[in-house]
Design a protein around this motif. Structure first.
Motif, PDB file in Angstrom:
ATOM      1  N   SER A 165      40.496  51.490  41.934  1.00 46.92           N
ATOM      2  CA  SER A 165      39.939  50.136  42.054  1.00 46.92           C
ATOM      3  C   SER A 165      38.870  49.864  41.010  1.00 46.92           C
ATOM      4  CB  SER A 165      39.360  49.931  43.460  1.00 46.92           C
ATOM      5  OG  SER A 165      38.359  50.904  43.746  1.00 46.92           O
ATOM      6  N   PHE A 168      39.562  48.095  37.751  1.00 49.94           N
ATOM      7  CA  PHE A 168      39.753  46.646  37.784  1.00 49.94           C
ATOM      8  C   PHE A 168      38.473  45.894  38.160  1.00 49.94           C
ATOM      9  CE2 PHE A 168      43.840  48.607  38.177  1.00 49.94           C
ATOM     10  CZ  PHE A 168      44.655  47.834  37.370  1.00 49.94           C
ATOM     11  N   LYS A 170      35.500  43.904  37.333  1.00 47.07           N
ATOM     12  CA  LYS A 170      35.166  43.075  36.177  1.00 47.07           C
ATOM     13  C   LYS A 170      33.914  43.586  35.468  1.00 47.07           C
ATOM     14  CE  LYS A 170      34.350  38.293  34.752  1.00 47.07           C
ATOM     15  NZ  LYS A 170      34.266  36.876  35.191  1.00 47.07           N
ATOM     16  N   LEU A 177      40.854  40.227  34.964  1.00 44.66           N
ATOM     17  CA  LEU A 177      42.039  39.427  35.272  1.00 44.66           C
ATOM     18  C   LEU A 177      41.780  37.940  35.124  1.00 44.66           C
ATOM     19  CD1 LEU A 177      43.444  41.365  38.345  1.00 44.66           C
ATOM     20  CD2 LEU A 177      44.268  41.412  35.992  1.00 44.66           C
ATOM     21  N   LEU A 239      52.025  41.441  36.733  1.00 43.12           N
ATOM     22  CA  LEU A 239      51.498  40.091  36.971  1.00 43.12           C
ATOM     23  C   LEU A 239      52.226  39.012  36.185  1.00 43.12           C
ATOM     24  CD1 LEU A 239      47.648  40.770  37.160  1.00 43.12           C
ATOM     25  CD2 LEU A 239      49.382  40.897  38.955  1.00 43.12           C
ATOM     26  N   LEU A 301      48.466  48.171  41.764  1.00 43.65           N
ATOM     27  CA  LEU A 301      48.370  46.806  41.239  1.00 43.65           C
ATOM     28  C   LEU A 301      49.266  45.856  42.037  1.00 43.65           C
ATOM     29  CD1 LEU A 301      47.002  45.161  39.034  1.00 43.65           C
ATOM     30  CD2 LEU A 301      48.833  45.819  37.472  1.00 43.65           C
ATOM     31  N   ASN A 304      47.656  45.304  45.560  1.00 42.55           N
ATOM     32  CA  ASN A 304      46.312  44.756  45.686  1.00 42.55           C
ATOM     33  C   ASN A 304      46.037  43.519  44.845  1.00 42.55           C
ATOM     34  OD1 ASN A 304      44.531  46.854  47.341  1.00 42.55           O
ATOM     35  ND2 ASN A 304      45.971  48.007  46.080  1.00 42.55           N
ATOM     36  N   LEU A 305      46.707  43.381  43.711  1.00 38.44           N
ATOM     37  CA  LEU A 305      46.299  42.328  42.783  1.00 38.44           C
ATOM     38  C   LEU A 305      47.437  41.431  42.324  1.00 38.44           C
ATOM     39  CD1 LEU A 305      43.767  44.290  40.548  1.00 38.44           C
ATOM     40  CD2 LEU A 305      43.264  42.742  42.422  1.00 38.44           C
ATOM     41  N   SER A 306      48.589  41.530  42.947  1.00 33.36           N
ATOM     42  CA  SER A 306      49.716  40.706  42.480  1.00 33.36           C
ATOM     43  C   SER A 306      49.464  39.222  42.695  1.00 33.36           C
ATOM     44  CB  SER A 306      51.007  41.126  43.181  1.00 33.36           C
ATOM     45  OG  SER A 306      50.866  41.014  44.591  1.00 33.36           O
ATOM     46  N   ALA A 308      46.309  37.993  42.322  1.00 33.90           N
ATOM     47  CA  ALA A 308      44.975  37.783  41.759  1.00 33.90           C
ATOM     48  C   ALA A 308      44.924  36.486  40.961  1.00 33.90           C
ATOM     49  CB  ALA A 308      44.607  38.946  40.851  1.00 33.90           C
TER      50      ALA A 308
END
Length: 313
Positions: A165, A168, A170, A177, A239, A301, A304-306, A308
């Protein structure tokens, strides 16, 4: 079977909670294993909803809540607490700043615990060596020296690489992202090992219970080992975007650190950019040798972040 039946986990943050859940699951299939967690008194009585939820979960799991504070209590006070337990697993992170990791290690040894898993759930400090940009790492080497210099307490160090984590975050500056940007630390061919908190916990518990017994050694685990180019490619693929790619060289990162010499994140960036002790071959890991499934970067990814938020430009 594990002979050291009473286990104390220090801390209930991201890794601590994962460790306690994993230990609780494993204890159901083991004989007479008891699990306790050291929490600040303020955490146990907190009215913060998140902390309350965690404390309620720990109580529901049947774990003993032990009041204590590794940052403020003396080594002797911590040793008195630790002495009730056979095994101590530290999930504290770098809480409390300089000196706390040494204090905890001394307390574990002074308490005469049979087995100690220090907070070393990160990079391979032996390979990085002393004098790195991240001065906290020298204390990690002090802890290793302390443990290696004695034979009364068995120790196990679990090297995990970076928490997946964190790659990713920031603020860390590798993957942003919102602006569709990936910044390579050092070079695009530099690699980094990443492991999720859940995998770190479950694999550490596996190490704890493994027979023949693992003792007095560094164990490498990994969820994935990827280059920064592969990180960017994975973000693009999962993504459905095309990220901007910047290469942050070591000289550039050192210049940034010189502007803010106390900035912890900039210290980390320099160490990872230098590429020593921050990545290892997946095939040589504890989990790979035992064919234990782990969460890859791409899987994390997707999970958790698809969804985002992404900038439109």
């Amino acid at each position: 079977m594990l002979n050291d039946n009473s286990i104390l986990v220090l801390g209930a943050g991201e890794l601590g909670m994962a460790m306690l859940r994993s230990l609780s699951r494993r204890a159901r299939h083991a004989d007479n294993v008891s699990i306790a967690v050291l929490l600040r008194p303020s955490t146990i009585s907190s009215e913060n909803p998140v902390r309350q939820k965690n404390v309620d979960e720990l109580r529901a799991l049947g774990l003993e809540l032990v009041a204590g504070d590794v940052a403020t209590q003396t080594g002797a006070e911590l040793a008195a607490i630790f002495s009730r337990f056979d095994t101590v697993i530290s999930c504290t992170g770098f809480v409390g700043g300089s000196g706390v990791q040494r204090k905890i290690a001394h307390a574990a040894l002074d308490a005469g615990v049979k087995r100690y898993f220090p907070w070393q759930f990160g990079v391979d400090y032996d390979v990085i060596g002393r004098g790195s940009a991240q001065d906290l790492f020298d204390e990690q080497l002090d802890v290793r020296d302390l443990l290696r210099a004695q034979s009364r307490t068995e120790w196990v160090i679990v090297s995990t690489g970076m928490f997946t984590s964190f790659l990713f975050e920031k603020s860390f500056g590798v993957v942003d992202l919102e602006t569709r940007t990936v910044n390579a630390l050092g070079s695009w061919s530099n690699a980094v090992t990443v492991t999720t908190a859940d995998d770190i916990a479950s694999l550490t518990v596996e190490v704890l219970f493994t027979e023949p017994r693992i003792a007095n050694q560094v164990v490498h685990i990994a969820g994935d080992t990827v280059t920064y180019r592969e990180v960017a490619d994975t973000v693009d693929r999962v993504l459905g975007v095309k990220v901007r790619r910047n290469e942050w060289t070591v000289p550039e990162l050192k210049r940034q650190l010189a502007e803010e010499p106390q900035n912890g994140l900039r210290k980390y960036r320099v160490v990872f950019a230098q590429g020593r002790g921050v990545a290892w071959d997946m095939n040589q890991t504890f989990n790979a040798k035992r064919n234990i499934g782990v969460c890859s970067l791409e899987e994390w990814l997707r999970n958790n972040l698809s969804d985002a938020p992404l900038a439109s430009g």
